[in-house]
Design a protein around this motif. Sequence first.
Motif, PDB file in Angstrom:
ATOM      1  N   LEU A  82      -5.436   0.075   5.043  1.00 38.37           N
ATOM      2  CA  LEU A  82      -6.760  -0.326   5.506  1.00 38.37           C
ATOM      3  C   LEU A  82      -7.094  -1.771   5.163  1.00 38.37           C
ATOM      4  O   LEU A  82      -8.089  -2.308   5.655  1.00 38.37           O
ATOM      5  CB  LEU A  82      -7.819   0.607   4.912  1.00 38.37           C
ATOM      6  N   ALA A  83      -6.283  -2.408   4.317  1.00 34.57           N
ATOM      7  CA  ALA A  83      -6.497  -3.820   4.002  1.00 34.57           C
ATOM      8  C   ALA A  83      -6.023  -4.731   5.116  1.00 34.57           C
ATOM      9  O   ALA A  83      -6.281  -5.934   5.093  1.00 34.57           O
ATOM     10  CB  ALA A  83      -5.777  -4.175   2.699  1.00 34.57           C
ATOM     11  N   ARG A  84      -5.343  -4.166   6.100  1.00 36.67           N
ATOM     12  CA  ARG A  84      -4.813  -4.944   7.213  1.00 36.67           C
ATOM     13  C   ARG A  84      -5.790  -4.907   8.398  1.00 36.67           C
ATOM     14  O   ARG A  84      -6.522  -3.932   8.565  1.00 36.67           O
ATOM     15  CB  ARG A  84      -3.462  -4.379   7.661  1.00 36.67           C
ATOM     16  N   PRO A  85      -5.767  -5.924   9.227  1.00 36.63           N
ATOM     17  CA  PRO A  85      -6.656  -5.905  10.406  1.00 36.63           C
ATOM     18  C   PRO A  85      -6.213  -4.922  11.477  1.00 36.63           C
ATOM     19  O   PRO A  85      -6.998  -4.553  12.344  1.00 36.63           O
ATOM     20  CB  PRO A  85      -6.576  -7.348  10.925  1.00 36.63           C
ATOM     21  N   ASP A  86      -4.946  -4.442  11.413  1.00 35.62           N
ATOM     22  CA  ASP A  86      -4.434  -3.519  12.431  1.00 35.62           C
ATOM     23  C   ASP A  86      -4.388  -2.092  11.884  1.00 35.62           C
ATOM     24  O   ASP A  86      -3.357  -1.439  11.901  1.00 35.62           O
ATOM     25  CB  ASP A  86      -3.043  -3.947  12.894  1.00 35.62           C
ATOM     26  N   SER A  87      -5.536  -1.611  11.381  1.00 34.12           N
ATOM     27  CA  SER A  87      -5.568  -0.321  10.698  1.00 34.12           C
ATOM     28  C   SER A  87      -6.202   0.774  11.550  1.00 34.12           C
ATOM     29  O   SER A  87      -6.889   1.652  11.044  1.00 34.12           O
ATOM     30  CB  SER A  87      -6.350  -0.454   9.386  1.00 34.12           C
ATOM     31  N   ASP A  88      -5.974   0.716  12.859  1.00 33.80           N
ATOM     32  CA  ASP A  88      -6.572   1.722  13.732  1.00 33.80           C
ATOM     33  C   ASP A  88      -6.014   3.115  13.474  1.00 33.80           C
ATOM     34  O   ASP A  88      -6.718   4.108  13.550  1.00 33.80           O
ATOM     35  CB  ASP A  88      -6.343   1.348  15.209  1.00 33.80           C
ATOM     36  N   ARG A  89      -4.727   3.181  13.149  1.00 27.95           N
ATOM     37  CA  ARG A  89      -4.121   4.482  12.882  1.00 27.95           C
ATOM     38  C   ARG A  89      -3.778   4.570  11.392  1.00 27.95           C
ATOM     39  O   ARG A  89      -2.954   3.809  10.896  1.00 27.95           O
ATOM     40  CB  ARG A  89      -2.849   4.669  13.711  1.00 27.95           C
ATOM     41  N   MET A  90      -4.401   5.493  10.703  1.00 21.22           N
ATOM     42  CA  MET A  90      -4.127   5.685   9.280  1.00 21.22           C
ATOM     43  C   MET A  90      -3.057   6.773   9.141  1.00 21.22           C
ATOM     44  O   MET A  90      -3.343   7.961   9.125  1.00 21.22           O
ATOM     45  CB  MET A  90      -5.406   6.056   8.532  1.00 21.22           C
ATOM     46  N   ARG A  91      -1.813   6.337   9.044  1.00 17.35           N
ATOM     47  CA  ARG A  91      -0.696   7.268   9.112  1.00 17.35           C
ATOM     48  C   ARG A  91      -0.482   8.060   7.832  1.00 17.35           C
ATOM     49  O   ARG A  91       0.122   9.117   7.864  1.00 17.35           O
ATOM     50  CB  ARG A  91       0.592   6.504   9.448  1.00 17.35           C
ATOM     51  N   TRP A  92      -0.954   7.550   6.709  1.00 17.57           N
ATOM     52  CA  TRP A  92      -0.587   8.168   5.431  1.00 17.57           C
ATOM     53  C   TRP A  92      -1.750   8.839   4.719  1.00 17.57           C
ATOM     54  O   TRP A  92      -1.652   9.147   3.539  1.00 17.57           O
ATOM     55  CB  TRP A  92       0.030   7.102   4.525  1.00 17.57           C
ATOM     56  N   VAL A  93      -2.838   9.098   5.411  1.00 16.61           N
ATOM     57  CA  VAL A  93      -3.988   9.736   4.770  1.00 16.61           C
ATOM     58  C   VAL A  93      -3.634  11.120   4.236  1.00 16.61           C
ATOM     59  O   VAL A  93      -4.130  11.557   3.197  1.00 16.61           O
ATOM     60  CB  VAL A  93      -5.172   9.824   5.752  1.00 16.61           C
ATOM     61  N   TRP A  94      -2.734  11.813   4.938  1.00 14.41           N
ATOM     62  CA  TRP A  94      -2.365  13.171   4.534  1.00 14.41           C
ATOM     63  C   TRP A  94      -1.732  13.212   3.142  1.00 14.41           C
ATOM     64  O   TRP A  94      -1.727  14.276   2.495  1.00 14.41           O
ATOM     65  CB  TRP A  94      -1.396  13.770   5.563  1.00 14.41           C
ATOM     66  N   LEU A  95      -1.214  12.093   2.657  1.00 17.22           N
ATOM     67  CA  LEU A  95      -0.617  12.076   1.314  1.00 17.22           C
ATOM     68  C   LEU A  95      -1.631  12.456   0.235  1.00 17.22           C
ATOM     69  O   LEU A  95      -1.259  13.030  -0.783  1.00 17.22           O
ATOM     70  CB  LEU A  95      -0.055  10.677   1.018  1.00 17.22           C
ATOM     71  N   VAL A  96      -2.903  12.123   0.472  1.00 17.43           N
ATOM     72  CA  VAL A  96      -3.943  12.403  -0.525  1.00 17.43           C
ATOM     73  C   VAL A  96      -4.069  13.905  -0.777  1.00 17.43           C
ATOM     74  O   VAL A  96      -4.398  14.337  -1.881  1.00 17.43           O
ATOM     75  CB  VAL A  96      -5.288  11.807  -0.064  1.00 17.43           C
ATOM     76  N   ALA A  97      -3.797  14.704   0.244  1.00 18.61           N
ATOM     77  CA  ALA A  97      -3.972  16.158   0.109  1.00 18.61           C
ATOM     78  C   ALA A  97      -2.885  16.805  -0.739  1.00 18.61           C
ATOM     79  O   ALA A  97      -3.114  17.885  -1.319  1.00 18.61           O
ATOM     80  CB  ALA A  97      -3.999  16.803   1.489  1.00 18.61           C
ATOM     81  N   ILE A  98      -1.717  16.182  -0.854  1.00 18.71           N
ATOM     82  CA  ILE A  98      -0.601  16.824  -1.550  1.00 18.71           C
ATOM     83  C   ILE A  98      -0.904  17.064  -3.030  1.00 18.71           C
ATOM     84  O   ILE A  98      -0.729  18.199  -3.526  1.00 18.71           O
ATOM     85  CB  ILE A  98       0.688  15.998  -1.367  1.00 18.71           C
ATOM     86  N   PRO A  99      -1.362  16.054  -3.808  1.00 22.48           N
ATOM     87  CA  PRO A  99      -1.667  16.330  -5.224  1.00 22.48           C
ATOM     88  C   PRO A  99      -2.754  17.386  -5.392  1.00 22.48           C
ATOM     89  O   PRO A  99      -2.687  18.207  -6.325  1.00 22.48           O
ATOM     90  CB  PRO A  99      -2.132  14.959  -5.753  1.00 22.48           C
ATOM     91  N   VAL A 100      -3.745  17.377  -4.501  1.00 24.18           N
ATOM     92  CA  VAL A 100      -4.836  18.352  -4.602  1.00 24.18           C
ATOM     93  C   VAL A 100      -4.309  19.765  -4.388  1.00 24.18           C
ATOM     94  O   VAL A 100      -4.624  20.693  -5.152  1.00 24.18           O
ATOM     95  CB  VAL A 100      -5.944  18.025  -3.582  1.00 24.18           C
ATOM     96  N   LEU A 101      -3.484  19.949  -3.379  1.00 22.29           N
ATOM     97  CA  LEU A 101      -2.946  21.274  -3.082  1.00 22.29           C
ATOM     98  C   LEU A 101      -2.010  21.755  -4.196  1.00 22.29           C
ATOM     99  O   LEU A 101      -2.026  22.944  -4.569  1.00 22.29           O
ATOM    100  CB  LEU A 101      -2.209  21.257  -1.744  1.00 22.29           C
ATOM    101  N   LEU A 102      -1.208  20.853  -4.741  1.00 27.38           N
ATOM    102  CA  LEU A 102      -0.305  21.239  -5.827  1.00 27.38           C
ATOM    103  C   LEU A 102      -1.084  21.653  -7.072  1.00 27.38           C
ATOM    104  O   LEU A 102      -0.761  22.666  -7.715  1.00 27.38           O
ATOM    105  CB  LEU A 102       0.650  20.090  -6.153  1.00 27.38           C
ATOM    106  N   LEU A 103      -2.112  20.884  -7.416  1.00 27.13           N
ATOM    107  CA  LEU A 103      -2.913  21.238  -8.588  1.00 27.13           C
ATOM    108  C   LEU A 103      -3.681  22.533  -8.343  1.00 27.13           C
ATOM    109  O   LEU A 103      -3.845  23.346  -9.261  1.00 27.13           O
ATOM    110  CB  LEU A 103      -3.881  20.105  -8.936  1.00 27.13           C
TER     111      LEU A 103
END
Length: 213
Positions: free
Chosen positions: A81-102
């Motif tokens: 999201l720090a880039r100007p070409d951030s229309d598609r956030m491809r890696w947002v799903w990574l945030v869910a992995i630690p939550v689901l594991l815990l």
Amino acid sequence: MNTDDLISRLAADVPPVPRHAIGRRLTIGVVMGMLVSLFYVVTMMGVRPDLQIAVHGFAFWMKWAYTISLSFAAVVVTSQLARPDSDRMRWVWLVAIPVLLLASVGVWELVRTPRADWLAMWLGASWMVCPWRVLALAMPIFVGLLWSFRKLAPTRLRAAGAAAGLAAGAFAATVYCVHCPEVSAIFVLTWYSLGILLATTLGALLGPRLLRW
């Protein structure tokens, strides 16, 4: 002069950006903020007295595995999201992995614990202060990330602010682990995550104001 010619002339003398410039910039901001937060924990809150014993137990590394993995997932999203070409956030799903594991560890704990002890395991001894401490420790890290964004070019300011808040909250929770004696996965999943969520919300609210360029 037409628009294409103007853009070509403006871009003619622009030096190439180093490949890992964004990552380095964000790392510097996070490290500066974490040093301030760690200093506060050590000098004002105090390191848990049994830390040397705790590092040999599952509970301590369970907390760190959650907060560190969530931190790095948040940094990946923040970098995008720090880039100007951030229309598609491809890696947002990574945030869910630690939550689901815990959460799976928390369910395993509940299965092995008598129901009469569930409430005590969930609330621990510090549930009222834990989220607010994580939020407070996130502030220096969030400021460090704001400094990082001064040389970056986000276009989705609210999303970028939320991602920076998420990263700040997760790194703050990592620092807080050296003070917090709580051992339950359900406690960490609820109250650590609430503090991280508060930092994320604050970042989303402040992003449009503080990340303009």
